[in-house]
Design a protein around this motif. Structure first.
Motif, PDB file in Angstrom:
ATOM      1  N   SER A 146       1.870  -3.704  11.416  1.00 51.46           N
ATOM      2  CA  SER A 146       3.058  -4.325  10.825  1.00 51.46           C
ATOM      3  C   SER A 146       2.802  -5.806  10.621  1.00 51.46           C
ATOM      4  CB  SER A 146       4.272  -4.141  11.735  1.00 51.46           C
ATOM      5  OG  SER A 146       4.583  -2.775  11.921  1.00 51.46           O
ATOM      6  N   CYS A 147       3.382  -6.330   9.577  1.00 45.80           N
ATOM      7  CA  CYS A 147       3.321  -7.771   9.279  1.00 45.80           C
ATOM      8  C   CYS A 147       4.749  -8.225   9.020  1.00 45.80           C
ATOM      9  CB  CYS A 147       2.433  -8.021   8.078  1.00 45.80           C
ATOM     10  SG  CYS A 147       2.491  -9.718   7.459  1.00 45.80           S
ATOM     11  N   ALA A 148       5.311  -8.930   9.982  1.00 44.98           N
ATOM     12  CA  ALA A 148       6.686  -9.397   9.878  1.00 44.98           C
ATOM     13  C   ALA A 148       6.699 -10.821   9.335  1.00 44.98           C
ATOM     14  CB  ALA A 148       7.364  -9.345  11.237  1.00 44.98           C
ATOM     15  N   ALA A 149       7.474 -11.034   8.282  1.00 41.01           N
ATOM     16  CA  ALA A 149       7.581 -12.357   7.665  1.00 41.01           C
ATOM     17  C   ALA A 149       8.857 -13.056   8.110  1.00 41.01           C
ATOM     18  CB  ALA A 149       7.566 -12.228   6.143  1.00 41.01           C
ATOM     19  N   SER A 150       8.783 -14.399   8.160  1.00 38.43           N
ATOM     20  CA  SER A 150       9.942 -15.186   8.607  1.00 38.43           C
ATOM     21  C   SER A 150      10.992 -15.347   7.526  1.00 38.43           C
ATOM     22  CB  SER A 150       9.467 -16.570   9.074  1.00 38.43           C
ATOM     23  OG  SER A 150       8.832 -17.251   8.003  1.00 38.43           O
ATOM     24  N   GLY A 151      10.627 -14.990   6.280  1.00 40.95           N
ATOM     25  CA  GLY A 151      11.562 -15.098   5.179  1.00 40.95           C
ATOM     26  C   GLY A 151      11.420 -13.915   4.245  1.00 40.95           C
ATOM     27  N   SER A 152      12.122 -13.983   3.147  1.00 42.13           N
ATOM     28  CA  SER A 152      12.127 -12.872   2.208  1.00 42.13           C
ATOM     29  C   SER A 152      10.748 -12.652   1.580  1.00 42.13           C
ATOM     30  CB  SER A 152      13.154 -13.122   1.107  1.00 42.13           C
ATOM     31  OG  SER A 152      13.087 -12.107   0.128  1.00 42.13           O
ATOM     32  N   ILE A 153      10.344 -11.397   1.491  1.00 39.98           N
ATOM     33  CA  ILE A 153       9.080 -11.047   0.823  1.00 39.98           C
ATOM     34  C   ILE A 153       9.331 -10.457  -0.558  1.00 39.98           C
ATOM     35  CG2 ILE A 153       7.907 -10.660   3.027  1.00 39.98           C
ATOM     36  CD1 ILE A 153       8.110  -7.629   2.421  1.00 39.98           C
ATOM     37  N   LYS A 154      10.590 -10.367  -0.942  1.00 43.57           N
ATOM     38  CA  LYS A 154      10.955  -9.643  -2.162  1.00 43.57           C
ATOM     39  C   LYS A 154      10.218 -10.165  -3.386  1.00 43.57           C
ATOM     40  CE  LYS A 154      14.969  -8.119  -4.833  1.00 43.57           C
ATOM     41  NZ  LYS A 154      16.436  -8.157  -4.948  1.00 43.57           N
ATOM     42  N   SER A 155      10.083 -11.462  -3.522  1.00 43.85           N
ATOM     43  CA  SER A 155       9.519 -12.031  -4.740  1.00 43.85           C
ATOM     44  C   SER A 155       8.093 -12.547  -4.572  1.00 43.85           C
ATOM     45  CB  SER A 155      10.409 -13.158  -5.245  1.00 43.85           C
ATOM     46  OG  SER A 155      10.500 -14.167  -4.277  1.00 43.85           O
ATOM     47  N   ILE A 156       7.508 -12.326  -3.404  1.00 41.83           N
ATOM     48  CA  ILE A 156       6.127 -12.785  -3.200  1.00 41.83           C
ATOM     49  C   ILE A 156       5.198 -11.905  -4.041  1.00 41.83           C
ATOM     50  CG2 ILE A 156       4.260 -13.031  -1.542  1.00 41.83           C
ATOM     51  CD1 ILE A 156       6.345 -13.710   0.575  1.00 41.83           C
ATOM     52  N   ASN A 157       4.345 -12.529  -4.846  1.00 41.12           N
ATOM     53  CA  ASN A 157       3.517 -11.792  -5.795  1.00 41.12           C
ATOM     54  C   ASN A 157       2.620 -10.755  -5.131  1.00 41.12           C
ATOM     55  OD1 ASN A 157       3.626 -14.827  -7.240  1.00 41.12           O
ATOM     56  ND2 ASN A 157       4.118 -13.084  -8.513  1.00 41.12           N
ATOM     57  N   PHE A 158       1.897 -11.210  -4.097  1.00 40.40           N
ATOM     58  CA  PHE A 158       0.949 -10.317  -3.446  1.00 40.40           C
ATOM     59  C   PHE A 158       1.121 -10.380  -1.928  1.00 40.40           C
ATOM     60  CE2 PHE A 158      -1.112  -9.657  -7.339  1.00 40.40           C
ATOM     61  CZ  PHE A 158      -1.370 -10.872  -7.949  1.00 40.40           C
ATOM     62  N   MET A 159       1.231  -9.209  -1.317  1.00 43.34           N
ATOM     63  CA  MET A 159       1.168  -9.084   0.136  1.00 43.34           C
ATOM     64  C   MET A 159      -0.073  -8.243   0.426  1.00 43.34           C
ATOM     65  SD  MET A 159       3.728 -10.762   1.522  1.00 43.34           S
ATOM     66  CE  MET A 159       3.485 -10.160   3.182  1.00 43.34           C
ATOM     67  N   ASP A 160      -1.013  -8.854   1.117  1.00 48.21           N
ATOM     68  CA  ASP A 160      -2.315  -8.228   1.311  1.00 48.21           C
ATOM     69  C   ASP A 160      -2.633  -8.019   2.786  1.00 48.21           C
ATOM     70  OD1 ASP A 160      -3.810 -10.364  -1.245  1.00 48.21           O
ATOM     71  OD2 ASP A 160      -2.694  -8.473  -1.441  1.00 48.21           O
ATOM     72  N   TRP A 161      -3.461  -7.022   3.032  1.00 46.49           N
ATOM     73  CA  TRP A 161      -4.115  -6.865   4.320  1.00 46.49           C
ATOM     74  C   TRP A 161      -5.609  -7.110   4.121  1.00 46.49           C
ATOM     75  CZ3 TRP A 161      -2.008  -6.498   9.026  1.00 46.49           C
ATOM     76  CH2 TRP A 161      -0.677  -6.082   9.132  1.00 46.49           C
ATOM     77  N   TYR A 162      -6.150  -8.011   4.924  1.00 44.91           N
ATOM     78  CA  TYR A 162      -7.575  -8.280   4.969  1.00 44.91           C
ATOM     79  C   TYR A 162      -8.095  -7.863   6.346  1.00 44.91           C
ATOM     80  CZ  TYR A 162      -7.508 -11.321   0.794  1.00 44.91           C
ATOM     81  OH  TYR A 162      -7.400 -11.820  -0.482  1.00 44.91           O
ATOM     82  N   ARG A 163      -9.407  -7.749   6.432  1.00 50.37           N
ATOM     83  CA  ARG A 163     -10.022  -7.530   7.737  1.00 50.37           C
ATOM     84  C   ARG A 163     -11.343  -8.285   7.811  1.00 50.37           C
ATOM     85  NH1 ARG A 163     -11.602  -1.063   7.323  1.00 50.37           N
ATOM     86  NH2 ARG A 163     -13.347  -1.279   5.842  1.00 50.37           N
ATOM     87  N   GLN A 164     -11.708  -8.628   9.037  1.00 49.06           N
ATOM     88  CA  GLN A 164     -12.974  -9.316   9.264  1.00 49.06           C
ATOM     89  C   GLN A 164     -13.627  -8.741  10.505  1.00 49.06           C
ATOM     90  OE1 GLN A 164     -12.789 -13.617   9.496  1.00 49.06           O
ATOM     91  NE2 GLN A 164     -14.934 -13.771   8.919  1.00 49.06           N
TER      92      GLN A 164
END
Length: 115
Positions: free
Chosen positions: A21-39
């Protein structure tokens, strides 16, 4: 900018499942890209999965068919469902939020796939 907090990592056996899970402190509705990366240790950070503000998704070839990215706009949370996990999926997983005026990263959550 939004603050991002990942959770859900841990130790799992090969073939098992985890949901990050990735919880954001504000609205994600209009964010262009929400990504998962790994290293992984000794390797470069790589893009694993992406979901856009129109709910289009893309996946790295190595996880396609096993991982599913989704988002809950009401909860300002992005998820990564990981099934059929392999030892090579072991890495620190990071959430990223990106738009014209934003490039935010979480602190990461460790996923270890081992018997």
């Amino acid at each position: 900018q939004v603050q991002l907090v990942e959770s859900g990592g841990g130790l799992v056996q090969p073939g098992g499942s985890l949901r990050l899970s990735c919880a954001a402190s504000g609205s994600i509705k209009s964010i262009n890209f929400m990504d998962w990366y790994r290293q992984a240790p000794g390797k470069q950070r790589e893009l694993v999965a992406r979901i856009t503000n129109s709910d289009m998704t893309n996946y790295a070839h190595s996880v396609r068919g096993r991982f599913t990215i989704s988002r809950d706009v009401a909860k300002n949370t992005v998820y990564l469902q990981m099934n059929s996990l392999k030892p090579e999926d072991t890495a620190v997983y990071y959430c990223n939020a990106r738009s014209i005026t934003m490039d935010s990263w979480g602190q990461g959550t460790q996923v270890t796939v081992s018997s």
